[in-house]
Design an enzyme around this catalytic site. Structure first.
Site, PDB file in Angstrom:
ATOM      1  N   ASP A  85       0.668  -0.847   0.057  1.00 27.50           N
ATOM      2  CA  ASP A  85       0.045  -0.201   0.264  1.00 27.50           C
ATOM      3  C   ASP A  85       0.758   0.955   0.044  1.00 27.50           C
ATOM      4  O   ASP A  85       1.760   1.756   1.083  1.00 27.50           O
ATOM      5  CB  ASP A  85      -0.837  -0.285   1.215  1.00 27.50           C
ATOM      6  CG  ASP A  85      -2.452   0.494   1.634  1.00 27.50           C
ATOM      7  OD1 ASP A  85      -1.865   1.843   0.494  1.00 27.50           O
ATOM      8  OD2 ASP A  85      -3.012   0.970   2.099  1.00 27.50           O
ATOM      9  N   ASP A  96      -3.079   7.140  -3.433  1.00 32.35           N
ATOM     10  CA  ASP A  96      -3.018   6.354  -2.311  1.00 32.35           C
ATOM     11  C   ASP A  96      -3.705   5.082  -3.272  1.00 32.35           C
ATOM     12  O   ASP A  96      -4.590   5.003  -3.917  1.00 32.35           O
ATOM     13  CB  ASP A  96      -3.654   6.092  -1.066  1.00 32.35           C
ATOM     14  CG  ASP A  96      -3.714   5.085   0.018  1.00 32.35           C
ATOM     15  OD1 ASP A  96      -3.331   4.994  -0.571  1.00 32.35           O
ATOM     16  OD2 ASP A  96      -5.033   5.196   0.688  1.00 32.35           O
ATOM     17  N   HIS A 157     -11.984   6.396   1.362  1.00 31.08           N
ATOM     18  CA  HIS A 157     -12.062   7.583   2.150  1.00 31.08           C
ATOM     19  C   HIS A 157     -11.397   8.809   0.987  1.00 31.08           C
ATOM     20  O   HIS A 157     -10.985   8.508  -0.010  1.00 31.08           O
ATOM     21  CB  HIS A 157     -10.505   7.632   2.826  1.00 31.08           C
ATOM     22  CG  HIS A 157      -8.906   7.210   2.056  1.00 31.08           C
ATOM     23  ND1 HIS A 157      -8.318   7.844   2.221  1.00 31.08           N
ATOM     24  CD2 HIS A 157      -8.640   5.764   2.188  1.00 31.08           C
ATOM     25  CE1 HIS A 157      -7.472   7.646   1.746  1.00 31.08           C
ATOM     26  NE2 HIS A 157      -8.123   6.437   2.022  1.00 31.08           N
ATOM     27  N   HIS A 165      -6.514  11.149   4.963  1.00 30.30           N
ATOM     28  CA  HIS A 165      -8.348   9.791   4.725  1.00 30.30           C
ATOM     29  C   HIS A 165      -8.786  11.228   5.640  1.00 30.30           C
ATOM     30  O   HIS A 165      -8.520  12.014   6.386  1.00 30.30           O
ATOM     31  CB  HIS A 165      -8.298   9.062   6.374  1.00 30.30           C
ATOM     32  CG  HIS A 165      -7.468   7.909   5.584  1.00 30.30           C
ATOM     33  ND1 HIS A 165      -7.085   6.756   7.125  1.00 30.30           N
ATOM     34  CD2 HIS A 165      -7.397   7.652   5.240  1.00 30.30           C
ATOM     35  CE1 HIS A 165      -6.788   5.597   6.158  1.00 30.30           C
ATOM     36  NE2 HIS A 165      -6.620   6.352   4.553  1.00 30.30           N
ATOM     37  N   GLU A 190     -10.797   1.446  -1.288  1.00 31.63           N
ATOM     38  CA  GLU A 190     -10.154   0.157  -1.088  1.00 31.63           C
ATOM     39  C   GLU A 190     -10.552  -1.381  -0.201  1.00 31.63           C
ATOM     40  O   GLU A 190     -11.225  -1.496   1.061  1.00 31.63           O
ATOM     41  CB  GLU A 190      -9.234   0.389   0.074  1.00 31.63           C
ATOM     42  CG  GLU A 190      -9.283   1.387   1.038  1.00 31.63           C
ATOM     43  CD  GLU A 190      -7.946   1.568   1.359  1.00 31.63           C
ATOM     44  OE1 GLU A 190      -6.768   0.896   1.694  1.00 31.63           O
ATOM     45  OE2 GLU A 190      -7.905   3.123   2.520  1.00 31.63           O
ATOM     46  N   GLU A 282      -6.518  -1.545  -4.210  1.00 36.99           N
ATOM     47  CA  GLU A 282      -6.825   0.036  -4.279  1.00 36.99           C
ATOM     48  C   GLU A 282      -6.768   1.221  -5.289  1.00 36.99           C
ATOM     49  O   GLU A 282      -5.608   1.190  -5.722  1.00 36.99           O
ATOM     50  CB  GLU A 282      -6.181   0.751  -2.780  1.00 36.99           C
ATOM     51  CG  GLU A 282      -6.151   1.748  -2.076  1.00 36.99           C
ATOM     52  CD  GLU A 282      -5.881   2.484  -1.141  1.00 36.99           C
ATOM     53  OE1 GLU A 282      -5.129   1.992  -0.760  1.00 36.99           O
ATOM     54  OE2 GLU A 282      -6.378   3.500  -0.565  1.00 36.99           O
TER      55      GLU A 282
HETATM   56 CO    CO Z   1      -6.240   4.187   1.413  1.00 32.38          CO
END
Ligand code: CO
Length: 299
Positions: A85, A96, A157, A165, A190, A282
């Protein structure tokens, strides 16, 4: 969305995708978790990205937030289900993304597929005015149809300037949340798929921290460490980055002090309650009539 912001997000997205592919290639049985983390971070920096958060490499029943410690000795084992990640930013414009690597039996490719397909199907639901529960519903249906459980207490998010976030929460199941998405909104979706409980708990020891407030600090050691933390622009960071400049006892003292004062929050690894295996996928996306997936790899 401001064209300059969009341009920065696209650039961050391209670096993020390339770093993810690069990292994926490094994750092999016997490779070192620390070495892969360092190399991926060096790759991002070399290509002109900033680190929006430290490399997260979580294995097996760890769903997320595991991060190589200073002098971490962990080696990838045969059988590991590995989540990579990554967060990249350009001038605080954050993206992200995450992927899962199966170092185990072929049958676990299905688990990897479950979160990836859930992500693809979730992206298909996106559009201005769509309720976030519709995204969660697509994730839940896809993962359950393949025989796994979506992780319910983890979610996607919104993303803000120097904020990884931000609201809204994008659920991984049909919560009924009628919060609407809007045109030009930056979100990360995600999905996590689990062979276990589909619920996670927080482990005790954390390697990831983030500033949550500003307060006066007495100790000289803590103040010096805090000066370094200030250079991370309020983004999450890890012990390992501080241990480059300070001794580990100094770092640990300061991190404890800062948590006690209420300046830092710790983000420990998140573990499946039944210790099942967990996969994750994600992407960061700009919502629109035609959603723009910023972190898609080009090959
Ligand atoms: Co994330």
């Amino acid at each position: 969305m401001d064209p300059d912001v969009r341009e920065k997000l696209r650039k961050a997205g391209k670096i993020n995708a390339e770093a993810r592919e690069y990292g994926k290639g490094l994750i092999k049985t016997g490779a070192s978790l620390l070495d892969v983390s360092d190399k991926v971070e060096a790759f991002i920096l070399k290509h002109g990205g900033g680190l929006a958060f430290p490399t997260q490499i979580s294995r097996n029943d760890q769903a997320a937030h595991n991060c190589a410690a200073h002098e971490d000795k962990t080696l990838f084992q045969e059988g590991d289900i590995v989540k990579l990640d990554l967060g990249v930013h350009i001038d605080g414009q954050v993206v992200d993304s995450a992927t899962t690597i199966n170092l185990g039996e072929k049958k676990y490719d299905e688990l990897v597929k479950a979160s990836r397909e859930a992500l693809n199907n979730a992206i298909k639901t996106l559009g201005p005015g769509v309720a976030v529960t519709e995204v969660g519903k697509a994730i839940q249906e896809t993962i359950e149809s393949l025989g796994f459980k979506p992780v319910r207490n983890l979610c996607g998010h919104g993303i803000g300037h120097y904020i990884v976030h931000a609201p809204p929460s994008i659920p991984n199941y049909n919560t009924g949340d009628q919060t609407k998405l809007h045109d030009g909104q930056l979100i990360a979706i995600e999905p996590f798929a689990s062979t276990g409980a589909g619920l996670i708990y927080e482990a005790t020891e954390a390697e990831v921290f983030m500033m949550v407030g500003k307060k006066p600090v007495r100790s000289m050691i803590t103040r010096n460490v805090l000066k370094e933390i200030d250079t991370f622009h309020g983004l999450p960071f890890t012990t390992r980055w501080l241990a480059i400049k300070f001794s580990l006892p100094q770092v640990n003292f300061a991190l404890r002090d800062l948590q006690n004062i209420g300046i830092l929050r710790a983000y420990p690894p998140l573990i499946d309650k039944a210790h099942g295996l967990v996969s994750q996928a994600e992407h960061s996306i700009i919502v629109g009539e035609k959603p723009e997936v910023l972190t898609r790899s080009r090959e």
